[in-house]
Write an enzyme that holds these catalytic residues in place. Structure first.
Site, PDB file in Angstrom:
ATOM      1  N   GLY A   1       0.823  -1.201   0.000  1.00 24.89           N
ATOM      2  CA  GLY A   1       0.000   0.000   0.000  1.00 24.89           C
ATOM      3  C   GLY A   1       0.857   1.252   0.000  1.00 24.89           C
TER       4      GLY A   1
ATOM      5  N   TYR B   1     -14.516 -22.393  12.352  1.00 20.93           N
ATOM      6  CA  TYR B   1     -13.705 -21.291  11.849  1.00 20.93           C
ATOM      7  C   TYR B   1     -12.316 -21.774  11.466  1.00 20.93           C
ATOM      8  CZ  TYR B   1     -10.987 -16.949  11.727  1.00 20.93           C
ATOM      9  OH  TYR B   1     -10.151 -15.921  11.350  1.00 20.93           O
TER      10      TYR B   1
END
Length: 323
Positions: free
Chosen positions: A47, A197
Protein backbone atom coordinates in the site's frame (compact mmCIF):
# COMPACT_ATOMS: atom_id res chain seq x y z
CA UNK A 1 -3.20 -15.92 -19.92
CA UNK A 2 -0.26 -16.06 -17.58
CA UNK A 3 0.71 -19.35 -15.99
CA UNK A 4 3.11 -20.77 -13.47
CA UNK A 5 5.96 -20.58 -16.02
CA UNK A 6 5.51 -16.84 -16.41
CA UNK A 7 5.22 -16.45 -12.64
CA UNK A 8 8.51 -18.24 -11.99
CA UNK A 9 10.49 -16.77 -14.88
CA UNK A 10 9.03 -13.27 -14.80
CA UNK A 11 8.33 -13.56 -18.51
CA UNK A 12 5.98 -10.75 -19.64
CA UNK A 13 2.40 -11.58 -20.56
CA UNK A 14 0.20 -9.98 -23.25
CA UNK A 15 0.33 -6.62 -21.43
CA UNK A 16 4.09 -6.47 -21.83
CA UNK A 17 4.58 -6.86 -18.08
CA UNK A 18 4.94 -9.84 -15.78
CA UNK A 19 5.75 -10.98 -12.25
CA UNK A 20 9.19 -9.32 -12.34
CA UNK A 21 7.81 -5.90 -13.30
CA UNK A 22 7.85 -3.17 -10.66
CA UNK A 23 5.30 -0.46 -9.91
CA UNK A 24 7.61 2.20 -11.30
CA UNK A 25 8.17 0.26 -14.50
CA UNK A 26 4.48 -0.28 -15.27
CA UNK A 27 3.69 3.42 -14.74
CA UNK A 28 6.74 4.89 -16.47
CA UNK A 29 5.88 7.98 -18.51
CA UNK A 30 2.34 8.28 -17.13
CA UNK A 31 1.22 11.72 -15.95
CA UNK A 32 -1.39 11.40 -13.20
CA UNK A 33 -1.31 15.07 -12.15
CA UNK A 34 -5.06 15.45 -12.81
CA UNK A 35 -6.02 12.48 -10.62
CA UNK A 36 -7.00 12.18 -6.97
CA UNK A 37 -6.63 8.76 -5.38
CA UNK A 38 -7.58 7.20 -2.05
CA UNK A 39 -5.55 4.19 -0.92
CA UNK A 40 -6.64 2.26 2.16
CA UNK A 41 -3.81 0.71 4.14
CA UNK A 42 -1.30 2.95 2.40
CA UNK A 43 0.97 3.30 5.43
CA UNK A 44 2.96 0.11 4.95
CA UNK A 45 3.81 -2.74 2.60
CA UNK A 46 2.50 -2.70 -0.95
CA UNK A 47 0.00 0.00 0.00
CA UNK A 48 2.84 2.37 0.85
CA UNK A 49 4.68 1.49 -2.36
CA UNK A 50 1.49 2.08 -4.33
CA UNK A 51 1.05 5.47 -2.66
CA UNK A 52 4.70 6.37 -3.30
CA UNK A 53 4.58 5.49 -6.98
CA UNK A 54 1.24 7.20 -7.63
CA UNK A 55 2.62 10.31 -5.92
CA UNK A 56 5.74 9.97 -8.07
CA UNK A 57 3.46 10.08 -11.11
CA UNK A 58 2.04 13.33 -9.65
CA UNK A 59 -1.34 12.04 -8.47
CA UNK A 60 -2.90 13.63 -5.39
CA UNK A 61 -2.73 10.71 -2.96
CA UNK A 62 -4.76 10.31 0.21
CA UNK A 63 -3.59 7.53 2.50
CA UNK A 64 -6.45 6.15 4.59
CA UNK A 65 -5.02 4.37 7.62
CA UNK A 66 -5.97 3.10 11.06
CA UNK A 67 -2.55 3.75 12.63
CA UNK A 68 -1.95 7.47 12.22
CA UNK A 69 1.60 7.31 13.53
CA UNK A 70 2.53 4.84 10.82
CA UNK A 71 0.68 6.99 8.30
CA UNK A 72 2.67 10.07 9.34
CA UNK A 73 5.90 8.12 8.91
CA UNK A 74 4.76 6.92 5.48
CA UNK A 75 3.95 10.47 4.41
CA UNK A 76 7.36 11.72 5.55
CA UNK A 77 9.08 8.86 3.72
CA UNK A 78 7.31 9.77 0.49
CA UNK A 79 8.05 13.48 0.91
CA UNK A 80 11.69 12.76 1.75
CA UNK A 81 12.07 11.01 -1.61
CA UNK A 82 9.81 13.38 -3.52
CA UNK A 83 9.48 16.89 -2.09
CA UNK A 84 6.78 17.87 -4.58
CA UNK A 85 4.55 14.87 -3.75
CA UNK A 86 0.93 15.66 -3.00
CA UNK A 87 0.19 13.22 -0.20
CA UNK A 88 -2.19 13.44 2.73
CA UNK A 89 -3.28 11.10 5.51
CA UNK A 90 -6.74 10.50 6.97
CA UNK A 91 -7.98 8.25 9.75
CA UNK A 92 -9.89 5.11 8.73
CA UNK A 93 -10.63 1.94 10.67
CA UNK A 94 -12.28 -0.52 8.31
CA UNK A 95 -13.41 -2.77 11.17
CA UNK A 96 -15.80 -0.04 12.34
CA UNK A 97 -18.86 1.05 10.36
CA UNK A 98 -18.85 4.32 12.32
CA UNK A 99 -15.23 5.00 11.34
CA UNK A 100 -15.92 4.27 7.67
CA UNK A 101 -18.88 6.64 7.70
CA UNK A 102 -16.83 9.30 9.47
CA UNK A 103 -14.00 9.00 6.95
CA UNK A 104 -16.40 9.34 4.02
CA UNK A 105 -18.12 12.35 5.58
CA UNK A 106 -14.80 14.07 6.24
CA UNK A 107 -13.55 13.43 2.72
CA UNK A 108 -16.77 14.49 1.02
CA UNK A 109 -16.86 17.69 3.09
CA UNK A 110 -13.64 18.77 1.37
CA UNK A 111 -15.35 18.76 -2.03
CA UNK A 112 -12.36 17.18 -3.78
CA UNK A 113 -12.68 15.11 -6.92
CA UNK A 114 -12.10 11.36 -6.65
CA UNK A 115 -10.83 9.43 -9.63
CA UNK A 116 -9.24 6.30 -8.17
CA UNK A 117 -10.19 4.22 -5.14
CA UNK A 118 -7.79 1.46 -4.16
CA UNK A 119 -9.22 -0.91 -1.55
CA UNK A 120 -5.86 -2.23 -0.40
CA UNK A 121 -5.97 -2.64 3.39
CA UNK A 122 -6.45 -6.03 4.96
CA UNK A 123 -5.71 -8.56 7.67
CA UNK A 124 -4.60 -12.13 7.12
CA UNK A 125 -4.84 -15.47 8.95
CA UNK A 126 -5.80 -13.87 12.27
CA UNK A 127 -7.22 -15.95 15.14
CA UNK A 128 -10.99 -15.92 15.51
CA UNK A 129 -12.27 -12.55 16.69
CA UNK A 130 -15.06 -10.16 15.85
CA UNK A 131 -15.02 -6.47 15.05
CA UNK A 132 -16.64 -3.89 17.31
CA UNK A 133 -19.75 -4.35 15.17
CA UNK A 134 -19.81 -8.09 15.86
CA UNK A 135 -18.58 -9.24 12.44
CA UNK A 136 -15.85 -11.86 11.92
CA UNK A 137 -12.67 -9.79 11.67
CA UNK A 138 -11.26 -10.84 8.30
CA UNK A 139 -14.62 -10.46 6.56
CA UNK A 140 -15.26 -7.15 8.33
CA UNK A 141 -11.87 -5.66 7.44
CA UNK A 142 -11.15 -7.08 4.02
CA UNK A 143 -14.64 -6.96 2.54
CA UNK A 144 -17.41 -5.26 4.49
CA UNK A 145 -15.50 -2.09 5.39
CA UNK A 146 -14.42 -1.64 1.79
CA UNK A 147 -17.90 -2.44 0.50
CA UNK A 148 -19.38 0.36 2.62
CA UNK A 149 -16.55 2.78 1.84
CA UNK A 150 -16.99 2.23 -1.89
CA UNK A 151 -20.73 2.78 -1.70
CA UNK A 152 -20.31 5.99 0.30
CA UNK A 153 -17.76 7.41 -2.17
CA UNK A 154 -19.35 6.14 -5.38
CA UNK A 155 -21.55 9.18 -6.05
CA UNK A 156 -18.50 11.45 -5.73
CA UNK A 157 -16.64 9.24 -8.21
CA UNK A 158 -19.57 9.42 -10.64
CA UNK A 159 -19.63 13.21 -10.36
CA UNK A 160 -15.87 13.41 -10.88
CA UNK A 161 -15.97 11.16 -13.95
CA UNK A 162 -18.81 13.15 -15.49
CA UNK A 163 -17.30 16.56 -14.78
CA UNK A 164 -13.78 15.70 -15.92
CA UNK A 165 -14.45 13.15 -18.64
CA UNK A 166 -11.76 11.01 -16.98
CA UNK A 167 -12.55 7.36 -16.35
CA UNK A 168 -12.84 6.50 -12.67
CA UNK A 169 -11.19 3.29 -11.47
CA UNK A 170 -11.91 1.14 -8.44
CA UNK A 171 -9.43 -1.59 -7.56
CA UNK A 172 -9.98 -4.31 -4.95
CA UNK A 173 -6.92 -6.10 -3.62
CA UNK A 174 -7.81 -9.79 -3.65
CA UNK A 175 -5.51 -12.83 -3.61
CA UNK A 176 -4.97 -16.20 -5.24
CA UNK A 177 -6.06 -17.40 -1.80
CA UNK A 178 -9.66 -16.76 -2.91
CA UNK A 179 -9.52 -20.30 -4.28
CA UNK A 180 -9.13 -21.72 -0.75
CA UNK A 181 -12.38 -20.86 0.96
CA UNK A 182 -15.23 -22.65 2.74
CA UNK A 183 -17.15 -25.39 0.96
CA UNK A 184 -20.07 -23.07 0.19
CA UNK A 185 -17.80 -20.18 -0.83
CA UNK A 186 -19.29 -17.60 1.55
CA UNK A 187 -20.70 -18.64 4.93
CA UNK A 188 -23.87 -16.59 4.60
CA UNK A 189 -25.75 -18.58 7.26
CA UNK A 190 -22.98 -18.79 9.86
CA UNK A 191 -20.52 -16.01 9.05
CA UNK A 192 -19.71 -15.26 12.69
CA UNK A 193 -19.75 -18.78 14.10
CA UNK A 194 -16.54 -19.71 15.87
CA UNK A 195 -17.36 -23.38 15.33
CA UNK A 196 -15.74 -24.49 12.11
CA UNK A 197 -13.70 -21.29 11.85
CA UNK A 198 -10.50 -21.62 9.86
CA UNK A 199 -8.14 -18.65 9.74
CA UNK A 200 -6.96 -19.70 6.26
CA UNK A 201 -10.43 -20.35 4.81
CA UNK A 202 -11.80 -17.17 6.41
CA UNK A 203 -9.08 -15.22 4.65
CA UNK A 204 -9.88 -16.98 1.38
CA UNK A 205 -13.56 -16.19 1.90
CA UNK A 206 -12.82 -12.50 2.34
CA UNK A 207 -10.61 -12.45 -0.77
CA UNK A 208 -13.35 -14.22 -2.75
CA UNK A 209 -15.72 -11.50 -1.54
CA UNK A 210 -13.33 -8.85 -2.91
CA UNK A 211 -13.59 -10.30 -6.42
CA UNK A 212 -17.35 -10.84 -6.23
CA UNK A 213 -17.78 -7.26 -5.01
CA UNK A 214 -15.73 -5.81 -7.87
CA UNK A 215 -17.54 -7.93 -10.45
CA UNK A 216 -21.02 -7.06 -9.21
CA UNK A 217 -20.10 -3.39 -8.93
CA UNK A 218 -18.78 -3.50 -12.47
CA UNK A 219 -22.01 -5.05 -13.70
CA UNK A 220 -24.08 -2.33 -12.02
CA UNK A 221 -21.88 0.49 -13.34
CA UNK A 222 -22.12 -0.87 -16.88
CA UNK A 223 -25.91 -1.07 -16.62
CA UNK A 224 -25.96 2.54 -15.45
CA UNK A 225 -23.63 3.63 -18.23
CA UNK A 226 -21.18 5.22 -15.78
CA UNK A 227 -17.59 5.94 -16.80
CA UNK A 228 -16.07 3.98 -13.90
CA UNK A 229 -14.42 0.57 -13.95
CA UNK A 230 -14.10 -1.93 -11.11
CA UNK A 231 -11.48 -4.68 -11.10
CA UNK A 232 -9.69 -6.95 -8.63
CA UNK A 233 -6.03 -7.89 -8.44
CA UNK A 234 -3.74 -10.48 -6.89
CA UNK A 235 -0.53 -8.67 -5.93
CA UNK A 236 1.54 -11.82 -5.50
CA UNK A 237 3.17 -13.45 -2.51
CA UNK A 238 5.08 -10.82 -0.55
CA UNK A 239 6.38 -10.79 3.03
CA UNK A 240 4.68 -7.72 4.47
CA UNK A 241 3.15 -6.73 7.86
CA UNK A 242 -0.06 -8.38 6.61
CA UNK A 243 1.52 -11.73 7.55
CA UNK A 244 2.15 -10.83 11.18
CA UNK A 245 -0.18 -13.60 12.40
CA UNK A 246 1.74 -16.29 10.52
CA UNK A 247 5.37 -15.17 10.35
CA UNK A 248 6.85 -18.56 11.30
CA UNK A 249 4.70 -20.43 8.78
CA UNK A 250 5.49 -17.96 6.01
CA UNK A 251 9.23 -18.04 6.69
CA UNK A 252 9.13 -21.84 6.58
CA UNK A 253 7.18 -21.89 3.30
CA UNK A 254 9.46 -19.28 1.80
CA UNK A 255 12.42 -21.66 2.06
CA UNK A 256 10.71 -24.02 -0.38
CA UNK A 257 8.85 -21.51 -2.57
CA UNK A 258 11.42 -18.72 -2.79
CA UNK A 259 11.11 -18.62 -6.59
CA UNK A 260 7.53 -17.28 -6.53
CA UNK A 261 7.97 -14.60 -3.85
CA UNK A 262 7.99 -10.98 -4.95
CA UNK A 263 9.62 -7.82 -3.67
CA UNK A 264 7.33 -5.02 -2.47
CA UNK A 265 7.91 -2.95 -5.65
CA UNK A 266 6.92 -6.00 -7.71
CA UNK A 267 3.94 -6.66 -5.44
CA UNK A 268 2.56 -3.15 -6.01
CA UNK A 269 2.96 -3.37 -9.79
CA UNK A 270 -0.40 -4.94 -10.67
CA UNK A 271 -2.33 -2.44 -8.55
CA UNK A 272 -0.50 0.50 -10.13
CA UNK A 273 -0.93 -0.98 -13.60
CA UNK A 274 -4.70 -1.36 -13.24
CA UNK A 275 -4.99 2.05 -11.57
CA UNK A 276 -3.06 4.09 -14.14
CA UNK A 277 -2.14 2.30 -17.35
CA UNK A 278 -3.97 3.50 -20.49
CA UNK A 279 -4.23 -0.06 -21.88
CA UNK A 280 -6.71 -0.90 -19.09
CA UNK A 281 -9.10 1.86 -20.15
CA UNK A 282 -12.63 0.49 -20.39
CA UNK A 283 -11.65 -2.87 -18.91
CA UNK A 284 -13.97 -3.76 -16.04
CA UNK A 285 -15.08 -6.78 -14.03
CA UNK A 286 -11.74 -8.52 -14.53
CA UNK A 287 -9.23 -10.20 -12.22
CA UNK A 288 -5.56 -9.36 -12.75
CA UNK A 289 -2.43 -11.27 -11.79
CA UNK A 290 1.09 -10.09 -12.71
CA UNK A 291 -0.39 -7.16 -14.68
CA UNK A 292 -2.39 -9.47 -16.94
CA UNK A 293 -5.99 -10.68 -16.94
CA UNK A 294 -6.38 -14.05 -15.26
CA UNK A 295 -9.34 -16.39 -14.84
CA UNK A 296 -10.43 -16.59 -11.17
CA UNK A 297 -12.19 -19.52 -9.51
CA UNK A 298 -15.67 -20.76 -10.39
CA UNK A 299 -17.04 -19.19 -7.20
CA UNK A 300 -15.46 -15.85 -8.13
CA UNK A 301 -17.05 -16.03 -11.60
CA UNK A 302 -20.53 -16.80 -10.26
CA UNK A 303 -22.74 -13.78 -10.96
CA UNK A 304 -25.58 -15.06 -8.77
CA UNK A 305 -23.18 -15.45 -5.84
CA UNK A 306 -22.01 -11.89 -6.42
CA UNK A 307 -25.56 -10.55 -6.32
CA UNK A 308 -26.27 -12.54 -3.17
CA UNK A 309 -23.15 -11.17 -1.49
CA UNK A 310 -24.14 -7.62 -2.46
CA UNK A 311 -27.57 -7.96 -0.86
CA UNK A 312 -26.13 -9.79 2.16
CA UNK A 313 -23.54 -7.06 2.71
CA UNK A 314 -26.14 -4.29 2.53
CA UNK A 315 -28.37 -6.07 5.04
CA UNK A 316 -25.42 -6.68 7.34
CA UNK A 317 -24.49 -2.98 7.30
CA UNK A 318 -28.10 -1.92 7.83
CA UNK A 319 -28.32 -4.21 10.84
CA UNK A 320 -25.44 -2.39 12.51
CA UNK A 321 -26.52 0.62 14.56
CA UNK A 322 -25.65 3.92 12.96
CA UNK A 323 -24.13 6.75 15.05
Amino acid sequence: MVGIFSLVTGRPGPSGFGSASTAEQVTEGIDASNLTCIITGGASGIGLETARVLALRKAHVIIAARNMESAKEAKQLILHQNESARVEIMKLDLTSVNSVRSFAENFLARDLSLNILINNAGVMFCPYQCSEDGIEMQFATNHLGHFLLTNLLLEKMKQSAKASGIEGRIINLSSIAHTYTYEEGIRFDNLNDEAGYSDKRAYGQSKLANILHANELSRRLKEEGVNITANSVHPGVIMTPLMRHSTLLMNFLKMFTFFIWKSVPQGAATTCYVALHPSVKGVSGKYFLDCNEFQPSAFASNELLGRKLWDFSNKLINSISKP
